[in-house]
Write a protein that holds these residues in place. Structure first.
Motif, PDB file in Angstrom:
ATOM      1  N   GLU A  77       0.818  -1.210   0.000  1.00  0.00           N
ATOM      2  CA  GLU A  77       0.000   0.000   0.000  1.00  0.00           C
ATOM      3  C   GLU A  77       0.855   1.265   0.000  1.00  0.00           C
ATOM      4  O   GLU A  77       0.539   2.273   0.656  1.00  0.00           O
ATOM      5  N   ALA A  78       1.954   1.213  -0.753  1.00  0.00           N
ATOM      6  CA  ALA A  78       2.887   2.341  -0.823  1.00  0.00           C
ATOM      7  C   ALA A  78       2.212   3.597  -1.363  1.00  0.00           C
ATOM      8  O   ALA A  78       1.428   3.539  -2.302  1.00  0.00           O
ATOM      9  N   ASP A  79       2.545   4.715  -0.730  1.00  0.00           N
ATOM     10  CA  ASP A  79       2.073   5.998  -1.249  1.00  0.00           C
ATOM     11  C   ASP A  79       3.231   6.852  -1.759  1.00  0.00           C
ATOM     12  O   ASP A  79       3.035   7.976  -2.196  1.00  0.00           O
ATOM     13  N   PHE A  80       4.443   6.292  -1.697  1.00  0.00           N
ATOM     14  CA  PHE A  80       5.636   7.056  -2.071  1.00  0.00           C
ATOM     15  C   PHE A  80       6.764   6.072  -2.346  1.00  0.00           C
ATOM     16  O   PHE A  80       7.011   5.174  -1.536  1.00  0.00           O
ATOM     17  N   LEU A  81       7.422   6.204  -3.480  1.00  0.00           N
ATOM     18  CA  LEU A  81       8.587   5.380  -3.807  1.00  0.00           C
ATOM     19  C   LEU A  81       9.806   6.285  -3.812  1.00  0.00           C
ATOM     20  O   LEU A  81       9.781   7.359  -4.410  1.00  0.00           O
ATOM     21  N   TYR A  82      10.872   5.834  -3.182  1.00  0.00           N
ATOM     22  CA  TYR A  82      12.059   6.670  -3.022  1.00  0.00           C
ATOM     23  C   TYR A  82      13.297   5.858  -3.392  1.00  0.00           C
ATOM     24  O   TYR A  82      13.526   4.786  -2.820  1.00  0.00           O
ATOM     25  N   ALA A  83      14.060   6.354  -4.348  1.00  0.00           N
ATOM     26  CA  ALA A  83      15.285   5.692  -4.790  1.00  0.00           C
ATOM     27  C   ALA A  83      16.405   6.710  -4.882  1.00  0.00           C
ATOM     28  O   ALA A  83      16.175   7.888  -5.138  1.00  0.00           O
ATOM     29  N   SER A  84      17.617   6.248  -4.678  1.00  0.00           N
ATOM     30  CA  SER A  84      18.776   7.125  -4.803  1.00  0.00           C
ATOM     31  C   SER A  84      19.176   7.349  -6.252  1.00  0.00           C
ATOM     32  O   SER A  84      19.878   8.299  -6.557  1.00  0.00           O
ATOM     33  N   TYR A  85      18.721   6.466  -7.130  1.00  0.00           N
ATOM     34  CA  TYR A  85      19.138   6.514  -8.535  1.00  0.00           C
ATOM     35  C   TYR A  85      17.914   6.408  -9.439  1.00  0.00           C
ATOM     36  O   TYR A  85      17.035   5.574  -9.213  1.00  0.00           O
ATOM     37  N   SER A  86      17.884   7.208 -10.493  1.00  0.00           N
ATOM     38  CA  SER A  86      16.762   7.140 -11.429  1.00  0.00           C
ATOM     39  C   SER A  86      16.709   5.798 -12.143  1.00  0.00           C
ATOM     40  O   SER A  86      15.652   5.394 -12.632  1.00  0.00           O
TER      41      SER A  86
END
Length: 127
Positions: free
Chosen positions: A101-110
């Motif tokens: 149920e993620a509302d936000f995805l966060y990565a260090s690299y595109s």
């Protein structure tokens, strides 16, 4: 399901300047203008750097999961890290992200959003 996606360079300016982020918050990231309506409450991090940034900020309570940890977790973050579910040893599938149920995805690299071997294309995830 529409997910908000950002990479580390999208968040650091507000943090470094010491200003409080207000919502909705808009930014251009990976060539796409995004509006984040509210502070994320179920963030999923897609690699170790992103995971450790959120843990360092004390945001483990706002995380629904993490993925792609490829080294030891810094001992100072170990307790917080262990409180967040691991979704995958590599990039999670779309199904795992939806199940969390993620509302936000966060990565260090595109590259986490670039297709081959990643979680998928940004355009697809925004649907």
């Amino acid at each position: 399901m529409k997910l908000s996606i950002t990479i580390v360079s999208g968040l650091l300016p507000s943090l470094v300047q010491g200003t409080k982020t207000t919502f909705p918050y808009s930014l251009e990231n990976c060539g796409i203008v995004q509006s984040i309506p509210d502070a994320p409450t179920k963030a999923v991090t897609l690699n170790q750097g992103a995971t450790e940034v959120l843990l360092a900020l004390g945001l483990e309570g706002s995380m629904a999961g993490h993925a792609y940890i490829d080294d030891i977790i810094w001992p100072a973050f170990e307790t917080a890290y262990n409180s967040v579910p691991e979704l995958s040893t590599r990039y999670p599938t779309i199904e795992q992200i939806v199940d969390a149920e993620a509302d936000f995805l966060y990565a260090s690299y595109s590259s986490a959003f670039s297709g081959d071997g990643s979680i998928g294309y940004i355009e697809y995830l925004k649907k």
